[in-house]
Scaffold this active site. Structure first.
Site, PDB file in Angstrom:
ATOM      1  N   HIS A 208       0.843  -1.190   0.000  1.00  0.00           N
ATOM      2  CA  HIS A 208       0.000   0.000   0.000  1.00  0.00           C
ATOM      3  C   HIS A 208       0.882   1.244   0.000  1.00  0.00           C
ATOM      4  O   HIS A 208       2.080   1.171   0.260  1.00  0.00           O
ATOM      5  CB  HIS A 208      -0.897   0.034   1.247  1.00  0.00           C
ATOM      6  CG  HIS A 208      -0.128   0.120   2.533  1.00  0.00           C
ATOM      7  ND1 HIS A 208       0.567  -0.948   3.067  1.00  0.00           N
ATOM      8  CD2 HIS A 208       0.079   1.162   3.392  1.00  0.00           C
ATOM      9  CE1 HIS A 208       1.157  -0.578   4.190  1.00  0.00           C
ATOM     10  NE2 HIS A 208       0.892   0.700   4.399  1.00  0.00           N
ATOM     11  N   ASP A 210       0.785   5.298   1.771  1.00  0.00           N
ATOM     12  CA  ASP A 210       0.129   5.998   2.875  1.00  0.00           C
ATOM     13  C   ASP A 210      -0.580   7.229   2.322  1.00  0.00           C
ATOM     14  O   ASP A 210       0.030   8.032   1.618  1.00  0.00           O
ATOM     15  CB  ASP A 210       1.155   6.414   3.931  1.00  0.00           C
ATOM     16  CG  ASP A 210       1.811   5.215   4.599  1.00  0.00           C
ATOM     17  OD1 ASP A 210       1.194   4.138   4.597  1.00  0.00           O
ATOM     18  OD2 ASP A 210       2.938   5.356   5.119  1.00  0.00           O
ATOM     19  N   HIS A 265       4.767   0.082  -0.080  1.00  0.00           N
ATOM     20  CA  HIS A 265       5.542  -0.732   0.845  1.00  0.00           C
ATOM     21  C   HIS A 265       4.657  -1.809   1.463  1.00  0.00           C
ATOM     22  O   HIS A 265       3.430  -1.774   1.340  1.00  0.00           O
ATOM     23  CB  HIS A 265       6.168   0.138   1.949  1.00  0.00           C
ATOM     24  CG  HIS A 265       5.194   1.044   2.638  1.00  0.00           C
ATOM     25  ND1 HIS A 265       4.693   2.201   2.049  1.00  0.00           N
ATOM     26  CD2 HIS A 265       4.609   0.989   3.868  1.00  0.00           C
ATOM     27  CE1 HIS A 265       3.859   2.804   2.878  1.00  0.00           C
ATOM     28  NE2 HIS A 265       3.777   2.085   3.984  1.00  0.00           N
ATOM     29  N   ARG A 275       7.910  -8.599  15.504  1.00  0.00           N
ATOM     30  CA  ARG A 275       8.274  -7.265  15.016  1.00  0.00           C
ATOM     31  C   ARG A 275       7.288  -6.255  15.575  1.00  0.00           C
ATOM     32  O   ARG A 275       6.076  -6.480  15.543  1.00  0.00           O
ATOM     33  CB  ARG A 275       8.263  -7.221  13.488  1.00  0.00           C
ATOM     34  CG  ARG A 275       8.690  -5.877  12.900  1.00  0.00           C
ATOM     35  CD  ARG A 275       8.781  -5.933  11.378  1.00  0.00           C
ATOM     36  NE  ARG A 275       9.381  -4.718  10.842  1.00  0.00           N
ATOM     37  CZ  ARG A 275       8.698  -3.628  10.485  1.00  0.00           C
ATOM     38  NH1 ARG A 275       7.379  -3.627  10.596  1.00  0.00           N
ATOM     39  NH2 ARG A 275       9.314  -2.565  10.020  1.00  0.00           N
TER      40      ARG A 275
END
Length: 337
Positions: A208, A210, A265, A275
């Site tokens: 996607h 941002d 990304h 993570r």
């Protein structure tokens, strides 16, 4: 589960951000805010990449580590405790389901509205342990990264020779700024080893861009973030828990008439290590008109985009699948598909 064939990615030296094997990939732009050439380099990074790493940022590691510790404690809580902070609407705790369009990933998250009058205090008050401590550290952290984001935006305005130094940053500083803060937790995924054997990878958060103006990302030292290069290949981003990574958002791409690039990304799951990422998304007020700055348009240069308000673009974006080319709908010569 969303499984993709193994992407073409590269291994990097954590300190230099440079490839360590034979394949040739560009190095991720590194912006040292203590250096005099930082303004020039960050604008070049926005034009060439839409993504860069920031060091010597001035945000105390004590604050960063405190927030990570508090977030880890929350995500380690029993599922019944975490679900008291959800379901997301759109703010609150979510698990695997991303948005309302069927996107899923190997991720848990906490999405918070940064406005003082928002209901995020209600969300945090559902925590069984230390809700006040969590609230305070989130407030301090958001205040610090917002300040850094505004400084970066003013550096960009300086280098672009714009008369109003705060032409971008004032949108984040506005009391009605529609900015949000997100904590993403990607737990270890034992099933991933099976997918790896079959030649696939498990998506933690799908590809996607941002939609806001700027995104400020910090994560722990677990890899997983990948960015899309212009040739369509994916490049791994070496983790660095002491630095920040900055994304140009769709809105900034429009305001610069495409000079700055909003980069696609994604995050891949990890079979053995968790993570944690924390992201500040700096957005304009809902009624703000998003259009190329007249002062950036050269003689006879036309706007590439139709004018729209942030409310219109936000509504459109969140009604689209993650991977959709959202800006294409607003281009004057549409590239939507």
């Amino acid at each position: 589960m969303v499984v993709f064939p193994n992407p073409t990615t590269e291994q990097f030296d954590v300190k230099t951000c440079k490839p360590v094997n034979r394949l040739t990939y560009p190095a991720i732009p590194l912006i040292d805010l203590s250096k005099p050439d930082s303004k020039h380099l960050l604008v070049k990074a926005c034009q060439d990449f839409g993504f860069f790493k920031v060091v010597n940022h001035g945000i105390p590691m004590k604050l960063i580590n405190k927030l990570e510790s508090e977030a880890t404690e929350f995500f380690s809580s029993p599922q019944s405790v975490k679900e008291k902070a959800g379901p997301p609407n759109p703010f609150g705790y979510g698990n695997k389901n991303i948005g309302r369009n069927g996107d899923v990933g190997w991720v848990e998250y906490l999405l918070l509205n940064t406005k003082p009058e928002s209901d995020y205090n209600k969300i945090i008050s559902s925590f069984e342990e230390h809700p006040e401590s969590f609230r305070c550290v989130v407030d301090d952290y958001v205040r610090a990264v917002k300040k850094m984001a505004c400084e970066l935006l003013e550096f960009m305005a300086d280098e672009l020779k714009l008369e109003q130094r705060n032409v971008f940053s004032k949108l984040l500083m506005d009391e009605q700024s529609d900015s949000v803060f997100r904590l993403n937790y990607y737990p270890p995924c034992p099933e991933l080893q099976e997918h790896e054997i079959k030649g696939g990878n498990l998506i933690g958060f799908g590809e996607h861009t941002d939609p806001q103006i700027i995104s400020v990302l910090r994560s722990n030292n677990t890899s997983g973030l990948e960015i899309s290069l212009r040739d369509g290949s994916w490049m791994s981003v070496p983790p660095d828990s002491e630095s920040f990574f900055i994304n140009v958002g769709d809105s900034l791409q429009v305001m610069t008439n495409g000079r700055f690039k909003s980069i696609k990304h994604r995050v891949m799951a990890n079979s053995k290590k968790s993570r944690m990422s924390m992201i500040y998304f700096g957005g304009p007020p809902l009624n703000e008109k998003i259009t190329p700055l007249a002062s950036l348009l050269e003689r006879d240069e036309e706007s590439l985009y139709k004018e729209f308000t942030w409310f219109e673009y936000k509504k459109f974006s969140f009604n689209c699948p993650l991977s959709h080319n959202r800006l294409g709908f607003f281009e004057k010569i549409s590239s939507r598909y």
